[in-house]
Write a protein that holds these residues in place. Structure first.
Motif, short mmCIF file in Angstrom:
data_model
loop_
_atom_site.label_atom_id
_atom_site.label_comp_id
_atom_site.label_asym_id
_atom_site.label_seq_id
_atom_site.Cartn_x
_atom_site.Cartn_y
_atom_site.Cartn_z
N GLY A 149 -10.88 -0.25 10.94
CA GLY A 149 -12.36 -1.20 10.74
C GLY A 149 -13.20 -1.09 11.66
O GLY A 149 -14.34 -1.84 11.60
N LEU A 187 -15.58 -7.16 15.84
CA LEU A 187 -17.05 -7.41 15.65
C LEU A 187 -17.01 -8.58 16.70
O LEU A 187 -18.06 -8.73 17.34
N ARG A 238 0.74 -1.31 0.09
CA ARG A 238 0.22 0.03 0.07
C ARG A 238 0.94 1.27 -0.05
O ARG A 238 0.52 2.27 -0.35
N LYS A 260 -5.25 -6.47 12.92
CA LYS A 260 -6.65 -6.61 12.91
C LYS A 260 -7.18 -5.44 11.96
O LYS A 260 -8.21 -4.82 12.48
N ALA A 291 -15.27 -1.38 15.19
CA ALA A 291 -15.51 -2.20 16.26
C ALA A 291 -14.89 -3.64 15.69
O ALA A 291 -15.06 -4.10 14.73
N1 COA Z 1 -13.92 -6.88 13.33
C1 COA Z 1 -13.09 -8.19 13.36
N2 COA Z 1 -12.01 -8.26 12.60
C2 COA Z 1 -11.51 -7.37 11.66
C3 COA Z 1 -12.32 -6.14 11.39
C4 COA Z 1 -13.47 -5.88 12.30
N3 COA Z 1 -14.17 -4.92 12.28
N4 COA Z 1 -11.81 -5.55 10.46
C5 COA Z 1 -10.72 -6.22 10.16
N5 COA Z 1 -10.85 -7.35 10.72
C6 COA Z 1 -9.88 -8.30 10.64
C7 COA Z 1 -9.71 -9.43 9.45
O1 COA Z 1 -10.64 -10.30 9.69
C8 COA Z 1 -8.26 -9.74 9.33
O2 COA Z 1 -8.18 -10.78 10.32
P1 COA Z 1 -6.80 -11.72 10.22
O3 COA Z 1 -5.66 -11.16 10.17
O4 COA Z 1 -6.94 -12.80 11.29
O5 COA Z 1 -7.16 -12.40 8.79
C9 COA Z 1 -7.45 -8.47 9.60
O6 COA Z 1 -8.59 -7.75 10.43
C10 COA Z 1 -6.93 -7.59 8.63
O7 COA Z 1 -8.09 -7.35 7.67
P2 COA Z 1 -8.10 -7.31 6.04
O8 COA Z 1 -9.47 -7.37 5.60
O9 COA Z 1 -7.19 -8.28 5.62
O10 COA Z 1 -7.20 -5.86 6.25
P3 COA Z 1 -7.33 -4.70 5.01
O11 COA Z 1 -6.29 -3.61 5.55
O12 COA Z 1 -7.20 -5.14 3.77
O13 COA Z 1 -8.71 -3.95 5.19
C11 COA Z 1 -10.46 -3.14 6.66
C12 COA Z 1 -9.08 -3.45 6.61
C13 COA Z 1 -10.81 -2.57 7.88
C14 COA Z 1 -10.59 -2.12 5.46
C15 COA Z 1 -11.38 -4.39 6.16
O14 COA Z 1 -10.84 -5.42 7.25
C16 COA Z 1 -12.69 -4.17 6.72
O15 COA Z 1 -13.47 -3.51 5.75
N6 COA Z 1 -13.37 -4.50 7.73
C17 COA Z 1 -14.77 -4.65 8.33
C18 COA Z 1 -14.96 -3.01 8.73
C19 COA Z 1 -16.46 -2.92 8.99
O16 COA Z 1 -17.48 -3.29 8.43
N7 COA Z 1 -16.39 -2.53 10.21
C20 COA Z 1 -17.67 -2.41 10.82
C21 COA Z 1 -17.62 -2.22 12.40
S1 COA Z 1 -19.17 -1.68 13.16
#
Ligand code: COA
Length: 536
Positions: A147, A151, A52, A114, A149
């Motif tokens: 990201g 979850l 990135r 995470k 909370a």
């Molecule tokens: N809760 C739990 N775990 C999460 C998380 C969340 N909100 N967001 C990311 N993670 C975890 C992923 O499962 C992954 O876990 P792993 O390393 O055990 O595989 C790790 O964080 C990295 O995530 P990844 O998606 O590979 O990283 P990224 O840098 O490409 O993307 C985000 C990061 C935050 C953009 C993406 O993970 C995402 O969209 N997460 C969900 C966000 C969301 O909808 N949050 C709502 C909260 S109310």
């Protein structure tokens, strides 16, 4: 001014052994910090930097701060070894540093853990940093890439006071109190991660990297069927031209941080120091002697005056009521030129010690002198004589004085601090401005052996009632797991992990850390103390 004499023999074998032992504790502290500073797993770090082209969180902090600025971290070791799998540091870095010569609270998501999402401890750490900022009127600069909370742990994040929602509450409070808040959105920031910047005064967003939305593209598609890309949904152009959620576009991380520095240059007049600060004078004796003074064997009391002599300017200490209640040493000293009222244990708290401490706190509040509690206390005296003498009411007086005092308060746990002694020496529930510990610090409701003995006695009474007995081996088998549990619990790193301590510090860092903290507190308005009722 009187000078504390030194009674330390650096050649004594006990000193040498203690020192060797303490150096291993300091090495362990450094190793823990190193682990915390590393961030997430290598794969996530490489993704962040190489795939990135982003800068790692600690490097971002370095670019933001003035060259040579100290960075005092709160909760550096929070989250280590917690049952929910929180990473050491709790995917967030919080601390105080200088931006354009102005002390600021810096709050940084670590997206290599995470996705920078918030574990329960992350929420607690963020809230603690905000409370510290409010108490010291520090502008907050938040680097957002989260990201939202985490979850799977929603029960520890969502429903209650002190959890994620409290971050917003504190943002609004800070705003109402005129404390500046700046956010820079450096990566994908979802849900709560988007509200945090939206609640700030000014927002910078990094082009092509920073995205803010209440729900990301996948969530939007699942919820409404709308197909939309990251840029259109929450990119820099959209937010600065259309939505108005962000105010400045940065071309990359470094550019964004330079914009934040420019914004910080317009925070208005910096607060001035309200106390007279004398020139700093080194203590007369080497500070690292402390390693040899603290007994490795926790059953042997430490000569705490010898510690004091190595912490205060010129080893000068004006002791208050030296002949009375001598298990609590009270007096005035300076640390890097800042005057402090010191309360330091030298044994069990008796009625006299508690009354003397009450009197001393009263004096310091009258004179606007901050209080430093140096805790090493097995507790308050028990037994008929103590009860008849009113230890409960005298302890209550001390607690009333300590709790009411509105001068800045600092707690440093230097040895074993137990029971009501831990609380009365301005334990965490009394909200000291900062709660610090040395690696030798231990805290608990009682010592591990006492807990094991108490529970064994209760068990024995039950066995006797049932007409049963046990032998020594059975008694020890019963005691061992209780002892172990409390030994693990009282450890400084368990307290730091749970954020019951703000920081574990090397004794040799103490003067610098306290001076930094005192400088912050002296730049805030004085608050008058209104004492509660003192039971006589
Ligand atoms: N809760 C739990 N775990 C999460 C998380 C969340 N909100 N967001 C990311 N993670 C975890 C992923 O499962 C992954 O876990 P792993 O390393 O055990 O595989 C790790 O964080 C990295 O995530 P990844 O998606 O590979 O990283 P990224 O840098 O490409 O993307 C985000 C990061 C935050 C953009 C993406 O993970 C995402 O969209 N997460 C969900 C966000 C969301 O909808 N949050 C709502 C909260 S109310």
């Amino acid at each position: 001014m009187s000078i504390i004499p030194s009674n330390v023999n650096g050649q004594a074998s006990s000193f040498i052994h203690n020192k060797e032992h303490y150096l291993t504790l300091v090495k362990d502290l450094q190793a823990r910090r190193k682990r915390a500073h590393l961030g997430g797993p290598e794969k996530a770090r490489l993704r962040h930097t190489e795939s990135r082209g982003q800068i790692l969180p600690r490097e971002r902090i370095r670019l933001l701060l003035d060259v040579g600025s100290p960075f005092f971290e709160l909760g550096e070791l929070a989250g280590d070894n917690l049952a929910d799998g929180t990473h050491i540091g709790a995917s967030l870095i919080t601390g105080v540093g200088l931006v354009n010569n102005r002390q600021c609270m810096i709050i940084v998501n670590d997206a290599t853990v995470k996705g920078g999402s918030y574990y329960p401890m992350t929420c607690k750490k963020h809230v603690r940093a905000q409370r510290f900022a409010i108490q010291h009127r520090l502008p907050c600069i938040t680097m957002v890439q989260s990201g939202g909370a985490y979850l799977p742990e929603q029960e520890g994040i969502f429903p209650d006071e002190g959890m994620f929602g409290s971050i917003f509450v504190h943002q609004v409070d800070m705003s109402a109190q005129g404390i500046p808040q700046i956010a820079i959105v450096m990566g994908s920031s979802t849900a709560g991660g988007a509200y945090i910047p939206a609640l700030c005064d000014e927002v910078v967003i990094v082009r092509g990297k920073g995205f803010m939305y209440l729900g990301g593209p996948q969530l939007v598609e699942a919820a409404t069927g709308e197909k939309v890309g990251h840029e259109e949904l929450g990119g820099a152009e959209m937010h600065t031209r259309d939505s108005g959620v962000a105010d400045y576009i940065a071309e990359d991380d470094a550019h964004g941080l330079s914009i934040v520095r420019d914004i910080a240059a317009n925070f208005g007049t910096a607060p001035t120091q309200r106390w007279d600060v004398a020139s700093s004078v080194d203590p007369l004796y080497p500070i690292d002697d402390i390693y040899g003074i603290i007994n490795q064997d926790t059953k042997i009391p430490t000569a705490n005056r010898d510690i004091l002599a190595r912490l205060v300017d010129g080893s000068h200490f004006d002791e208050f009521k030296a002949n009375y209640g001598d298990t609590l040493i009270c007096g005035f000293a300076k640390i890097h030129g800042f005057e402090v009222g010191i309360l330091m244990n030298d044994g069990v708290m008796f009625s006299e010690s508690a009354k003397k401490g009450t009197h001393f706190i009263n004096l310091c509040c009258q004179r606007d002198i901050p209080l430093l509690f140096m805790a090493d206390v097995p507790g308050f005296m028990v037994g008929e004589e103590a009860e008849r003498g009113g230890i409960a009411k005298d302890g209550a007086k001390f607690i009333t004085a300590m709790s009411s005092a509105k001068v800045p308060k600092y707690t440093l746990i230097i040895g074993g601090s137990y029971g009501a002694g831990y609380l009365a020496m301005c334990g965490r529930p009394f909200n000291p401005n900062a709660m610090l510990a040395w690696p030798s610090g231990r805290s608990g409701i009682m010592g591990a052996e006492q807990v094991a003995n108490t529970l064994a006695t209760v068990r024995e009474d039950i066995l006797t009632r049932e007409g049963k007995t046990w032998n020594d081996d059975e008694r020890e088998t019963f005691k061992a797991p209780h002892r172990k549990r409390f030994e693990d619990s009282e450890n400084a790193y368990n307290f730091a992990s749970n954020l019951w301590y703000d920081a574990v510090i090397d004794p040799c860092e103490t003067r610098e850390v306290l001076a930094l903290l005192l400088d912050l507190a002296g730049r805030c308005p004085k608050i008058d103390t209104q004492f509660g009722v003192f039971r006589q």
